[in-house]
Design a protein around this motif. Structure first.
Motif, PDB file in Angstrom:
ATOM      1  N   ASP A 135      29.109  -7.368  49.005  1.00  0.00           N
ATOM      2  CA  ASP A 135      30.533  -7.628  49.270  1.00  0.00           C
ATOM      3  C   ASP A 135      30.943  -8.945  48.611  1.00  0.00           C
ATOM      4  O   ASP A 135      30.835  -9.984  49.222  1.00  0.00           O
ATOM      5  CB  ASP A 135      30.750  -7.671  50.795  1.00  0.00           C
ATOM      6  N   GLU A 162      40.308 -12.336  48.465  1.00  0.00           N
ATOM      7  CA  GLU A 162      40.305 -11.112  49.291  1.00  0.00           C
ATOM      8  C   GLU A 162      40.022 -11.444  50.746  1.00  0.00           C
ATOM      9  O   GLU A 162      40.766 -11.047  51.645  1.00  0.00           O
ATOM     10  CB  GLU A 162      39.256 -10.119  48.756  1.00  0.00           C
ATOM     11  N   GLU A 163      38.961 -12.204  50.952  1.00  0.00           N
ATOM     12  CA  GLU A 163      38.525 -12.495  52.334  1.00  0.00           C
ATOM     13  C   GLU A 163      39.477 -13.445  53.062  1.00  0.00           C
ATOM     14  O   GLU A 163      39.431 -13.546  54.280  1.00  0.00           O
ATOM     15  CB  GLU A 163      37.105 -13.086  52.322  1.00  0.00           C
ATOM     16  N   HIS A 208      29.559 -10.351  55.683  1.00  0.00           N
ATOM     17  CA  HIS A 208      30.248 -11.426  56.404  1.00  0.00           C
ATOM     18  C   HIS A 208      29.307 -12.118  57.401  1.00  0.00           C
ATOM     19  O   HIS A 208      29.701 -12.393  58.525  1.00  0.00           O
ATOM     20  CB  HIS A 208      31.473 -10.889  57.167  1.00  0.00           C
TER      21      HIS A 208
HETATM   22 ZN   LIG Z   1      34.427  -8.512  52.754  1.00  0.00          ZN
END
Ligand SMILES: [Zn+2]
Length: 466
Positions: A172, A204-205, A338
């Motif tokens: 990710d 994005e995060e 994450h």
């Molecule tokens: Zn992510």
């Protein structure tokens, strides 16, 4: 080769006798060479070449490089050349530049960036430039028409605002980023009628900032966007659900655009379209191309914007009225996304290289590449598609002429079917009637077909005629 031998010899003899002109010979040769393509099937052998050309080794190398930047958090260091998102995006740009110089500067490579003020969101704890890296392979016939493939540059750990801890983000989303770079490598060897964008999105995060920025940039530039294939996590095959599969993958698409008007919503109630928005058609396109050329794969059409309550970078494009889908692994592992890298109760947490299956990432990269190619080789989708046939035995459809189309296909399906199961090629006409197919019992759509056999996504009718 043997098959053509006598033909070529015959041609040479004819040529020698000067019975027909050189020009005529050329036409005849072209005719006979093209014959097998049109007779055998509707597949294009170049698509198989593209699948072959995608390399798991190069993807592994690129994911490793990205993971080794330590962290790629959006708010991380931008000065160092070895650690942080600055180093990562400069490396991505240098890869796109290298691919471009290998194909005679066939890519336009640039940074697209937006300044985001501290406090813009809960996850923007400092002022920050959100920087995307864009590479455009310009179309020969429709330069302003774009199909996009995206991955993400940034990564995170347990605390979304921790921008210093090690955050390799191998799956990710170094996997999606590496896949995007690899697709650019493979497709840079071809010319396409429409433009293809390969992009690494950032932020994005922190709240989908990079996608928001690029979607706004696209609107401002007046880009005609067919859609975005957003790749977010394409490397994990061992799911938290206990399933291990290197063939399953998911295609997420929202049912209808969030930009639809109240009038369109009301029309849907009477004419249908609840599961036929533009993103859903793009999802069906990817599903069909995969089934045709990579039948060993198991694409799962998921009828929702994204995972339950979660997000991805296709969403800002949907918000702007563009088609967009998320392509990702089918079986996620939450201990490996994450997460701070640690061992707890015997479980190794963290999004590290060891958990990425590079062969699987290669397959999903190939899925992207063949769909980008098909769409960029196809004519644009028909516009102003209308349907008629109310209280009549036969449904009928009409549409506007598409530049570069050799003909059109009318698709229809049972109202409960997720895929366009039936079609009729109707040739180069702008209206057609499906004898004995009652409008009430099916859903219908129209696609444009190019000389090369490639098709546009299917368009669901947006108007009614008598
Ligand atoms: Zn992510």
């Amino acid at each position: 080769m043997c098959f053509w031998g006598p033909f070529v010899i015959g041609m040479v003899l004819v040529l020698a006798k000067n019975l027909i002109s050189h020009k005529m010979i050329k036409y005849l040769i072209a005719f006979f060479l093209l014959l097998p393509i049109s007779l055998v099937s509707q597949t294009d052998s170049r698509i198989y070449d593209i699948i072959e050309a995608v390399s798991a080794e190069r993807i592994e190398k690129d994911i490793t490089t990205l993971a080794n930047f330590g962290t790629r958090h959006t708010l991380s260091d931008t000065v160092s050349n070895t650690r942080g998102i600055g180093a990562a995006r400069r490396w991505i740009k240098s890869e796109f530049d290298r691919i471009s110089s290998d194909c005679g500067n066939c890519l336009e490579v640039f940074y697209q960036k937006d300044f985001v003020k501290k406090g813009d969101g809960r996850r923007i704890v400092n002022d920050v430039w959100v920087v995307n890296v864009v590479a455009i392979k310009r179309g020969t016939k429709f330069p302003n028409r774009f199909i996009i493939m995206s991955g993400d540059i940034d990564s995170r750990v347990s605390d979304a605002n921790d921008f210093t801890s090690d955050s390799p983000g191998a799956n990710d989303n170094a996997s999606g980023m590496a896949g995007t770079i690899e697709a650019a490598r493979v497709l840079s060897k071809y010319d396409f009628e429409s433009s293809i964008i390969f992009v690494g999105l950032s932020g994005e995060e922190q709240g989908l900032y990079g996608g928001k920025g690029l979607a706004a940039y696209a609107k401002e530039k007046g880009w005609d966007i067919v859609g975005i294939l957003n790749n977010d996590m394409i490397g994990n095959i061992k799911g938290v659900d206990g399933v291990i599969s290197n063939r399953d993958f998911r295609i997420f698409s929202e049912p209808v655009p969030p930009t639809e008007t109240e009038e369109q919503r009301r029309a849907r109630r009477f004419y249908g379209g609840e599961v036929d928005g533009i993103s859903r058609q793009l999802a069906r396109y990817v599903h069909k191309t995969t089934k045709t050329y990579m039948p060993e794969m198991n694409p799962m059409l998921i009828y929702r914007l994204d995972r339950f309550g979660r997000g991805g970078h296709h969403r800002p494009f949907n918000d702007a009225g563009f088609a967009g889908i998320r392509i990702m692994e089918a079986h996620e592992n939450y201990t490996q996304q994450h997460q701070d890298i640690r061992v707890e109760d015997g479980i190794a947490y963290g999004d590290v290289l060891e958990h990425v299956n590079f062969d699987y990432a290669k397959k999903l990269t190939a899925v992207n590449a063949i769909n980008l190619a098909s769409i960029a080789w196809a004519p644009p989708a028909p516009q102003n598609v209308e349907i008629g046939g109310i209280v009549q035995p036969s449904a009928k459809l009409k549409w506007d002429k598409v530049e570069g189309a050799k003909g059109y296909k009318i698709y229809w399906r049972d109202t409960t079917s997720p895929t366009w199961d039936n079609y009729k090629y109707v040739g180069n006409v702008l209206q057609s009637t499906l004898d004995g197919i009652v409008i009430d019992n099916y859903f219908f759509g129209v696609a444009a077909v190019g000389e090369n056999g490639h098709e546009s996504p299917v368009v669901f009718p947006t108007g009614v005629f008598r």
